[in-house]
Design an enzyme around this catalytic site. Structure first.
Site, short mmCIF file in Angstrom:
data_model
loop_
_atom_site.label_atom_id
_atom_site.label_comp_id
_atom_site.label_asym_id
_atom_site.label_seq_id
_atom_site.Cartn_x
_atom_site.Cartn_y
_atom_site.Cartn_z
N HIS A 131 0.83 -1.20 0.00
CA HIS A 131 0.00 0.00 0.00
C HIS A 131 0.87 1.26 0.00
O HIS A 131 2.06 1.20 -0.31
CB HIS A 131 -1.01 -0.03 1.14
CG HIS A 131 -1.74 -1.34 1.22
ND1 HIS A 131 -2.68 -1.73 0.28
CD2 HIS A 131 -1.63 -2.39 2.10
CE1 HIS A 131 -3.13 -2.94 0.58
NE2 HIS A 131 -2.51 -3.38 1.67
N GLU A 168 -1.76 0.33 8.05
CA GLU A 168 -0.94 -0.74 7.47
C GLU A 168 0.19 -0.16 6.64
O GLU A 168 1.32 -0.67 6.66
CB GLU A 168 -1.82 -1.64 6.61
CG GLU A 168 -1.06 -2.81 5.97
CD GLU A 168 -1.93 -3.65 5.06
OE1 GLU A 168 -1.40 -4.64 4.50
OE2 GLU A 168 -3.13 -3.34 4.90
N HIS A 223 2.96 -6.94 4.53
CA HIS A 223 1.58 -6.53 4.80
C HIS A 223 1.21 -6.83 6.26
O HIS A 223 1.95 -7.49 6.99
CB HIS A 223 0.61 -7.28 3.89
CG HIS A 223 0.68 -6.88 2.46
ND1 HIS A 223 -0.15 -5.93 1.91
CD2 HIS A 223 1.50 -7.29 1.46
CE1 HIS A 223 0.15 -5.77 0.62
NE2 HIS A 223 1.15 -6.59 0.33
N GLU A 305 1.73 -11.58 5.77
CA GLU A 305 0.78 -10.86 6.62
C GLU A 305 1.28 -11.04 8.05
O GLU A 305 1.21 -12.13 8.62
CB GLU A 305 -0.62 -11.44 6.46
CG GLU A 305 -1.19 -11.36 5.06
CD GLU A 305 -1.69 -9.97 4.68
OE1 GLU A 305 -1.61 -9.05 5.53
OE2 GLU A 305 -2.17 -9.80 3.55
#
Length: 341
Positions: A131, A168, A223, A305
């Site tokens: 992101h 995030e 992430h 993650e």
């Protein structure tokens, strides 16, 4: 990542006046009297100043070659600036004459300082901070659909955040920078797909192309998840074997699994965090074919993650700088293990 839906030049210029020279004497009684009052050596020096010394407008004499060689080992160039997380940098250049500060442009996201010596010398690693902190300001751009091989998907998303608002995108960039430092210390050449130096993106297809263009030996996309409270732990996402349209992972699916398994094992060891209790059946591994960043990669690549930002206990870890350093160490250890075989 959420599973809703399918990263003044200083310079020393002294006083600027140059070396002082003794006043030139013009001879006559004063010179004779002075010569009589000082030792012979000093008188000889004065005579040299009168007869053979440099005049006011003459250039200074250069050192003989032997004398110059004695200073050859001195560092007369500016050291490579060290770049901190906030982008501030500075350097200094010891110079006998003033010079204007050199302007420095910010390096592109994919740049990396030269790799040092170490077990990963000659290896290239690309880190993909998931992101971008500015994505939420560019809804039109990030909602644009791009080809991911199996279908078309949004260019990027805003990512998730903790209930307290730690995003995030902030998390992934911080961990990615820490990971970059650790890998560079091992001798690797490291590139980031973005380093907080662009207002949005890049899109998922461009993120894949950055790793491909670098001919990376390994790529990791960092992430954190946004799942329901009570869902805890980390998991590593591996590319499925896909051959559709512009996506063909058949050559990298096996090496990517090896990379992912090593990252998962070392992440567990470094952080003490358990594998996900809601994805991967306790293995800490998940195989997917709907992620453009994996589908379009032609080099070994995995996603990680690191935890669930929406769970209070995981969030306490993700917001801890000490824990984020452990997370970066676990990823680094896994990548080093993979690249060293």
């Amino acid at each position: 990542m959420s599973y809703v839906g399918p990263d003044s030049d200083g310079y020393f210029d002294g006083d600027g006046d140059g070396p002082r020279r003794p006043r030139r004497f013009s001879g006559g009684p004063l010179t004779v009297a002075l010569a009589a009052l000082v030792p012979t050596a000093l008188a000889g020096w004065l005579i040299w100043q009168v007869v053979g010394g440099p005049g006011e407008n003459e250039p200074a004499k250069t050192l003989p070659a032997a004398s110059q060689s004695s200073t050859a080992g001195a560092d007369t160039t500016s050291p490579s600036p060290s770049k901190s997380d906030d982008g501030k940098k500075g350097d200094g250049s010891p110079s006998a004459t003033p010079s204007k500060p050199k302007s420095k442009s910010k390096p592109p996201a994919s740049s990396s300082k030269p790799a040092g010596s170490g077990p990963l010398k000659g290896k290239v690693v690309v880190i993909d901070p998931g992101h971008n902190p500015g994505n939420f300001r560019h809804a039109t751009e990030i909602n644009r659909l791009v080809d991911i091989g199996t279908n078309r998907k949004e260019c990027d998303t805003t990512g998730t955040s903790t209930n307290a608002g730690y995003t995030e995108a902030q998390f992934t960039l911080d961990v990615s920078r820490r990971l970059r430092t650790l890998l560079q210390q091992q001798g690797a050449t490291v590139e980031l797909t973005q380093n907080g130096d662009r207002s949005w993106g890049p899109c998922v297809d461009e993120r894949a192309r950055i790793g491909n263009k670098a001919h990376a030996d390994a790529v990791i996309s960092v992430h954190a998840d946004g799942s329901a409270a009570g869902n805890r732990g980390f998991h590593v996402i591996l590319p499925a074997s896909v051959n559709s349209g512009s996506a063909n992972t058949t050559a990298i699916a096996g090496p990517s699994r090896d990379l992912g398994e090593r990252v998962a094992g070392n992440f567990l060891r470094a952080t003490g965090s358990a594998p996900s209790n809601y994805i991967g059946d306790g293995t800490g591994l998940d195989v997917r074919k709907d992620l453009g960043g994996l589908n379009l990669s032609t080099v070994p690549k995995v996603f990680i993650e690191c935890g669930n930002m929406r769970d209070a206990k995981d969030a306490a870890l993700l917001t801890s700088g000490a824990w984020r350093q452990k997370a970066a160490q676990g990823m680094s250890d896994g990548i080093v293990s993979f690249l060293r075989g």
